[in-house]
Design a protein around this motif. Structure first.
Motif, short mmCIF file in Angstrom:
data_model
loop_
_atom_site.label_atom_id
_atom_site.label_comp_id
_atom_site.label_asym_id
_atom_site.label_seq_id
_atom_site.Cartn_x
_atom_site.Cartn_y
_atom_site.Cartn_z
N ARG A 325 0.83 -1.22 0.00
CA ARG A 325 0.00 0.00 0.00
C ARG A 325 0.86 1.26 0.00
NH1 ARG A 325 -1.99 -5.06 1.17
NH2 ARG A 325 -3.89 -5.11 -0.06
N GLY A 326 2.13 1.14 -0.33
CA GLY A 326 2.99 2.31 -0.48
C GLY A 326 3.80 2.68 0.74
N PHE A 327 3.74 1.87 1.78
CA PHE A 327 4.55 2.12 2.97
C PHE A 327 5.95 1.57 2.76
CE2 PHE A 327 0.28 2.52 4.42
CZ PHE A 327 0.29 3.29 5.57
N LYS A 328 6.89 2.13 3.50
CA LYS A 328 8.27 1.65 3.47
C LYS A 328 8.69 1.25 4.89
CE LYS A 328 9.91 4.44 -0.45
NZ LYS A 328 10.91 5.46 -0.88
N ALA A 329 9.56 0.24 4.94
CA ALA A 329 10.09 -0.19 6.24
C ALA A 329 11.02 0.88 6.78
CB ALA A 329 10.82 -1.51 6.09
N ARG A 330 10.95 1.10 8.09
CA ARG A 330 11.88 2.02 8.76
C ARG A 330 12.29 1.42 10.09
NH1 ARG A 330 9.20 5.55 12.62
NH2 ARG A 330 10.96 6.98 12.40
N SER A 331 13.50 1.74 10.51
CA SER A 331 14.05 1.16 11.73
C SER A 331 13.49 1.86 12.96
CB SER A 331 15.58 1.27 11.73
OG SER A 331 16.13 0.50 10.67
N ASP A 342 24.07 -11.80 35.11
CA ASP A 342 24.05 -13.02 34.29
C ASP A 342 22.97 -12.93 33.22
OD1 ASP A 342 26.12 -14.18 35.73
OD2 ASP A 342 24.75 -15.03 37.22
N PHE A 343 21.80 -12.45 33.61
CA PHE A 343 20.74 -12.28 32.63
C PHE A 343 21.09 -11.19 31.63
CE2 PHE A 343 18.00 -14.86 35.32
CZ PHE A 343 17.19 -15.49 34.38
N ALA A 344 21.79 -10.16 32.07
CA ALA A 344 22.20 -9.09 31.15
C ALA A 344 23.06 -9.64 30.03
CB ALA A 344 22.95 -8.00 31.92
N ILE A 345 23.97 -10.55 30.35
CA ILE A 345 24.84 -11.15 29.34
C ILE A 345 24.02 -12.01 28.38
CG2 ILE A 345 26.72 -12.79 28.97
CD1 ILE A 345 27.91 -11.80 31.64
N ALA A 346 23.12 -12.83 28.95
CA ALA A 346 22.32 -13.72 28.11
C ALA A 346 21.39 -12.94 27.18
CB ALA A 346 21.51 -14.66 29.00
N ILE A 347 20.77 -11.90 27.71
CA ILE A 347 19.85 -11.10 26.89
C ILE A 347 20.62 -10.32 25.83
CG2 ILE A 347 18.25 -9.14 26.97
CD1 ILE A 347 17.26 -10.25 29.66
N GLN A 348 21.82 -9.85 26.19
CA GLN A 348 22.64 -9.15 25.20
C GLN A 348 22.98 -10.08 24.03
OE1 GLN A 348 24.15 -5.71 25.12
NE2 GLN A 348 24.14 -6.56 23.06
N ASP A 349 23.33 -11.33 24.33
CA ASP A 349 23.62 -12.30 23.26
C ASP A 349 22.39 -12.51 22.37
OD1 ASP A 349 26.17 -12.60 24.22
OD2 ASP A 349 25.76 -14.44 25.33
N PHE A 350 21.22 -12.60 23.00
CA PHE A 350 19.99 -12.77 22.25
C PHE A 350 19.74 -11.58 21.33
CE2 PHE A 350 15.54 -11.40 22.07
CZ PHE A 350 14.97 -12.45 21.33
N VAL A 351 19.93 -10.37 21.86
CA VAL A 351 19.67 -9.16 21.09
C VAL A 351 20.61 -9.05 19.90
CG1 VAL A 351 19.84 -6.63 21.19
CG2 VAL A 351 18.62 -7.87 22.99
N VAL A 352 21.86 -9.46 20.08
CA VAL A 352 22.83 -9.42 18.98
C VAL A 352 22.38 -10.35 17.85
CG1 VAL A 352 25.18 -10.03 18.29
CG2 VAL A 352 24.80 -8.72 20.38
N GLN A 353 21.97 -11.57 18.20
CA GLN A 353 21.52 -12.51 17.19
C GLN A 353 20.23 -12.04 16.54
OE1 GLN A 353 23.36 -15.09 16.11
NE2 GLN A 353 24.87 -14.27 17.54
N GLU A 354 19.34 -11.48 17.34
CA GLU A 354 18.08 -10.96 16.81
C GLU A 354 18.33 -9.85 15.80
OE1 GLU A 354 13.94 -9.69 18.91
OE2 GLU A 354 15.66 -8.42 19.39
N SER A 355 19.29 -9.00 16.09
CA SER A 355 19.61 -7.87 15.20
C SER A 355 20.10 -8.34 13.84
CB SER A 355 20.65 -6.96 15.85
OG SER A 355 20.14 -6.34 17.01
N LYS A 356 20.87 -9.44 13.83
CA LYS A 356 21.36 -9.97 12.55
C LYS A 356 20.19 -10.45 11.70
CE LYS A 356 25.82 -11.44 14.45
NZ LYS A 356 26.69 -12.61 14.78
N GLY A 357 19.27 -11.15 12.32
CA GLY A 357 18.10 -11.62 11.59
C GLY A 357 17.23 -10.48 11.12
N ALA A 359 18.22 -7.43 10.39
CA ALA A 359 18.87 -6.74 9.27
C ALA A 359 18.57 -7.44 7.95
CB ALA A 359 20.38 -6.68 9.52
N GLU A 360 18.59 -8.78 7.95
CA GLU A 360 18.27 -9.53 6.75
C GLU A 360 16.80 -9.33 6.36
OE1 GLU A 360 19.26 -13.54 7.60
OE2 GLU A 360 21.42 -13.16 7.75
N TYR A 361 15.95 -9.32 7.38
CA TYR A 361 14.51 -9.12 7.14
C TYR A 361 14.25 -7.74 6.53
CZ TYR A 361 9.60 -8.23 8.44
OH TYR A 361 8.28 -7.89 8.44
N THR A 362 14.92 -6.71 7.07
CA THR A 362 14.74 -5.35 6.56
C THR A 362 15.21 -5.22 5.13
OG1 THR A 362 15.01 -4.47 8.82
CG2 THR A 362 15.24 -2.91 7.00
#
Length: 375
Positions: A325-331, A342-357, A359-362
């Motif tokens: 419908r004419g929209f564009k993806a934006r970050s 400990d959770f901060a480290i685990a969640i940071q790892d998750f966020v890094v992997q999520e960001s890679k996916g 970027a490909e999706y965008t």
């Protein structure tokens, strides 16, 4: 200077002019909009959203503020951390309450550090971490900050999480056909077919500005709003009083688009707008007609933006169908501080992997843009 920080248990106790001087012209950050959540009991006791607005004073003058809430669940945020909460629970640790800076139920990018003074911004960022630690909360989250706020939270070492939304831009189109002419042939043809089918169903759409909306039309809209949640086996976040209040306090920013068949209303979509941007917010229908959602929520709103020379139409969270419908993806982004190391480290790892996916999706979304090839 005598700078001091305070926490207010709601915006309703704050002077309207002082708050709006910091919030600027953004209607969704205005005192009228944020206070409507509180006075309508859409946030507050029993809702899981407890206001605790951060305020910064220079003597008696309010020079800085942040919309802050203590959250007892993760509903209405549009940045999903349910998996984080489940991980805490599996390890016998409480994830709630947590601290969230956001506009309730509103996935719109805007300022979170409301001040013009750089020294005030740093103080408020530090204060959020202190509030989290002093109250032994699991975490603090800043959702959908603008670029300025995002840069400062990033520099302060907060964990950044990326997201994507969809926005339409009015390229000074003379009319809707002018916009359609910029799309590829198949997308242009599909939109025209969709609109013809809606018209052939006997639907007539009417755009009604806030000052013209009657009590009966508000009541009908709320029926539609409730029905949307009911169809998803959920309960509405907002009360009928919320819409009554904003209809009275900020009518200049409200556009209601209603669909009629044989002079009987069948669907409605509510938008908030200012001079530069229209924000698509809520929609619902009491009768199903194919393509009516696209007509009411997108095409009618786009026509309004073109007529009023509004540059942007924010389509809100999710919805790849907006591309056609004419929209564009934006970050978009959010920032997070996790108290448990400990959770901060685990969640940071998750966020890094999520960001890679993401970027490909965008990149994939950009390749599917509906506009004519410049070649």
């Amino acid at each position: 200077m005598a700078l001091r920080l305070e926490v207010a248990e709601g915006i309703t106790q704050l002077p309207i002019d002082a708050w709006n001087a910091l919030a600027g012209d953004m209607p969704l950050l205005s005192h009228a909009f944020l206070s409507a959540f509180e006075t309508s009991n859409s946030v507050g006791v029993g809702t899981g959203w407890q206001p605790c607005f951060l305020l910064l004073y220079d003597d008696a003058q309010l020079i800085g503020a942040m919309p802050l809430y203590v959250k007892h669940h993760s509903y209405g945020e549009y940045v999903f951390d349910w998996a984080w909460a489940e991980a805490y629970e599996r390890n016998g640790l409480p994830y709630y309450p947590k601290l969230v800076s956001a506009i309730p139920f509103t996935p719109i990018t805007s300022a979170r550090l409301l001040t013009t003074r750089p020294d005030a911004k740093a103080l408020m960022i530090n204060a959020v971490s202190q509030i989290m630690q002093q109250n032994k909360m699991s975490s603090a989250h800043v959702l959908f900050p603008d670029d300025d706020s995002a840069q400062l939270f990033k520099e302060a070492g907060w964990m950044q999480r990326h997201g994507v939304q969809f926005r339409w831009q009015n390229q000074n189109y003379s009319d809707f056909d002018d916009f359609l002419c910029q799309l590829s042939h198949d997308k242009r043809k599909k939109i025209r077919q969709e609109r013809k089918k809606v018209t052939a169903s006997g639907v007539i759409c009417r755009s009604i500005r806030g000052v013209e909306i009657t009590a009966e039309q508000w009541d009908f809209f709320y029926q539609c709003y409730e029905n949307t949640y009911r169809e998803h086996r959920s309960s509405p976040y907002l009360t009928r009083d919320f819409f009554k209040i904003i209809g009275s306090s900020m009518p200049q920013n409200i556009l209601l688009i209603m669909a009629y068949v044989d002079e009987q209303p069948i669907a409605a979509a509510l938008n908030i707008y200012d001079k530069t941007t229209l924000y698509g917010r809520y929609w619902g229908a009491l009768r199903y007609i194919p393509n009516l959602h696209f007509e009411l929520c997108y095409y009618q709103a786009q026509e309004f933006c073109i007529a009023e020379k509004i540059e942007y139409f924010e389509g809100g969270a999710q919805g790849e169908h907006k591309l056609a419908r004419g929209f564009k993806a934006r970050s978009t982004c959010s920032f997070h501080r996790i108290a448990n190391p400990d959770f901060a480290i685990a969640i940071q790892d998750f966020v890094v992997q999520e960001s890679k996916g993401l970027a490909e999706y965008t990149n994939e979304l950009d390749e599917r843009a509906p506009f004519k090839s410049k070649d």
